[in-house]
Design a protein around this motif. Structure first.
Motif, mmCIF file in Angstrom:
data_model
loop_
_atom_site.group_PDB
_atom_site.id
_atom_site.type_symbol
_atom_site.label_atom_id
_atom_site.label_comp_id
_atom_site.label_asym_id
_atom_site.label_seq_id
_atom_site.Cartn_x
_atom_site.Cartn_y
_atom_site.Cartn_z
ATOM 1 N N ILE A 57 0.855 -1.263 -0.011
ATOM 2 C CA ILE A 57 -0.245 0.023 0.051
ATOM 3 C C ILE A 57 0.871 1.193 -0.074
ATOM 4 O O ILE A 57 0.656 2.209 -0.719
ATOM 5 C CB ILE A 57 -0.968 -0.050 1.203
ATOM 6 N N LEU A 58 2.031 1.458 1.028
ATOM 7 C CA LEU A 58 2.649 2.456 1.010
ATOM 8 C C LEU A 58 3.546 2.660 -0.268
ATOM 9 O O LEU A 58 3.972 3.650 -0.588
ATOM 10 C CB LEU A 58 3.730 2.462 2.151
ATOM 11 N N GLN A 78 8.428 -7.082 5.393
ATOM 12 C CA GLN A 78 9.717 -6.289 5.259
ATOM 13 C C GLN A 78 10.045 -5.017 5.824
ATOM 14 O O GLN A 78 8.634 -4.572 5.968
ATOM 15 C CB GLN A 78 10.131 -6.063 3.749
ATOM 16 N N PRO A 79 10.802 -4.333 5.933
ATOM 17 C CA PRO A 79 10.886 -2.853 6.293
ATOM 18 C C PRO A 79 10.030 -1.863 5.425
ATOM 19 O O PRO A 79 10.308 -2.141 4.373
ATOM 20 C CB PRO A 79 12.378 -2.613 6.672
ATOM 21 N N VAL A 80 9.381 -1.042 5.867
ATOM 22 C CA VAL A 80 8.675 -0.009 5.147
ATOM 23 C C VAL A 80 9.259 1.251 5.226
ATOM 24 O O VAL A 80 10.019 1.442 6.379
ATOM 25 C CB VAL A 80 7.237 -0.215 5.550
ATOM 26 N N ASP A 81 8.956 2.303 4.468
ATOM 27 C CA ASP A 81 9.566 3.436 4.500
ATOM 28 C C ASP A 81 8.392 4.553 3.540
ATOM 29 O O ASP A 81 8.097 3.943 2.630
ATOM 30 C CB ASP A 81 10.854 3.660 3.841
ATOM 31 N N PHE A 85 4.639 10.222 5.997
ATOM 32 C CA PHE A 85 4.108 10.021 7.473
ATOM 33 C C PHE A 85 5.139 10.685 8.357
ATOM 34 O O PHE A 85 6.176 10.628 8.299
ATOM 35 C CB PHE A 85 4.289 8.536 7.804
ATOM 36 N N ARG A 86 4.615 11.150 9.407
ATOM 37 C CA ARG A 86 5.507 12.014 10.451
ATOM 38 C C ARG A 86 6.270 11.034 11.148
ATOM 39 O O ARG A 86 7.446 11.482 11.168
ATOM 40 C CB ARG A 86 4.590 12.554 11.636
ATOM 41 N N ALA A 87 6.052 10.015 11.451
ATOM 42 C CA ALA A 87 6.809 9.055 11.973
ATOM 43 C C ALA A 87 6.271 7.504 11.701
ATOM 44 O O ALA A 87 5.181 7.436 11.626
ATOM 45 C CB ALA A 87 7.139 9.373 13.437
ATOM 46 N N ILE A 88 7.346 6.590 11.521
ATOM 47 C CA ILE A 88 7.038 5.169 11.509
ATOM 48 C C ILE A 88 7.667 4.522 12.716
ATOM 49 O O ILE A 88 9.052 4.619 12.697
ATOM 50 C CB ILE A 88 7.207 4.647 10.082
ATOM 51 N N ASP A 89 7.105 3.857 13.430
ATOM 52 C CA ASP A 89 7.683 3.151 14.634
ATOM 53 C C ASP A 89 7.408 1.545 13.945
ATOM 54 O O ASP A 89 6.371 1.016 14.099
ATOM 55 C CB ASP A 89 6.949 3.405 15.797
ATOM 56 N N GLN A 90 8.560 1.010 13.826
ATOM 57 C CA GLN A 90 8.674 -0.367 13.234
ATOM 58 C C GLN A 90 8.795 -1.311 14.663
ATOM 59 O O GLN A 90 10.223 -1.089 15.087
ATOM 60 C CB GLN A 90 9.439 -0.420 12.211
ATOM 61 N N LEU A 91 8.169 -2.192 14.643
ATOM 62 C CA LEU A 91 8.565 -3.236 15.907
ATOM 63 C C LEU A 91 9.615 -4.053 15.477
ATOM 64 O O LEU A 91 9.895 -4.673 14.201
ATOM 65 C CB LEU A 91 7.408 -4.313 16.112
ATOM 66 N N ALA A 92 10.655 -4.471 16.361
ATOM 67 C CA ALA A 92 11.666 -5.123 16.146
ATOM 68 C C ALA A 92 11.267 -6.686 16.080
ATOM 69 O O ALA A 92 10.218 -6.975 16.538
ATOM 70 C CB ALA A 92 12.803 -4.913 17.116
#
Length: 203
Positions: A57-58, A78-81, A85-92
């Motif tokens: 989607i992103l 997979q990691p997203v970017d 978006f103001r901030a993206i918090d990705q869970l480890a």
């Protein structure tokens, strides 16, 4: 949209919710989101999107660079970017112990949801696997990095095929992850390009 109308019904009544639903269906596609945001502001709420395969989607949204005022929780392999978006918090990724604990909890929940109790000697296949073949879990943890979505998919794999091995687990995981991703990419192609791809794949 359904969840938003449910909130309207709870606060203002069924008639108001039906009126809102009808009004939304009459709007053009590019008018729906601004209207939703405006109505959410009136209610003092923010919109929350729950999306699977959020990376796909992103990737599409990057091309449009929209201005969004949304909270988003998504699952991805997979990691997203996304710069808009103001901030993206990705869970480890989960540690091995946490991955084992998550699989255990999913198995316990599935057993608890069954209407008829299991015989005393019966165990959930995932619990059997965790006890009898911890090396299989450890190997797959190393290969997946403890990804939350992949761990959930692996639970489904383990539940259906406890007698498999790491290789068969990976094959099923690839089917669950890659197939929907490529399907989505194929649907983006023009009709002519899809026909060409089908012809090449058939020969």
């Amino acid at each position: 949209m359904d969840s938003f109308c449910d909130l309207i019904e709870e606060r203002e009544g069924k008639a108001q919710a039906e009126q809102m639903d009808e009004a939304m269906h009459e709007l053009a596609d590019d008018e729906v989101l601004p209207r939703l945001l405006a109505e959410a502001d009136k209610l003092g709420r923010r919109l929350l999107l729950l999306i699977d395969n959020v990376d796909l989607i992103l990737e599409r949204l990057k091309k449009e660079e929209p201005e969004l005022r949304l909270l988003l929780i998504g699952a991805s392999t997979q990691p997203v970017d996304a710069d808009f978006f103001r901030a993206i918090d990705q869970l480890a990724g989960l540690s091995l112990l946490k991955m084992q604990a998550m699989l255990t909890r999913l198995a316990e929940q599935e057993l608890a949801q069954k209407k008829t109790p299991e015989p005393p000697a019966a165990e959930h296949p995932v619990l059997v696997l965790l006890r009898d073949d911890p090396a299989r879990i450890k190997t797959l943890h190393t290969l997946t990095g403890g990804n939350l979505l992949l761990t959930t998919l692996l639970f489904n794999v383990f539940s259906s095929e406890i007698t498999g091995d790491v290789w068969s687990d990976l094959e099923e995981l690839v089917d669950l992850v890659i197939t929907p991703e490529y399907k989505a990419k194929l649907e983006e192609l023009s009709t002519q390009a899809q026909q060409l791809f089908d012809g090449l794949a058939s020969n």
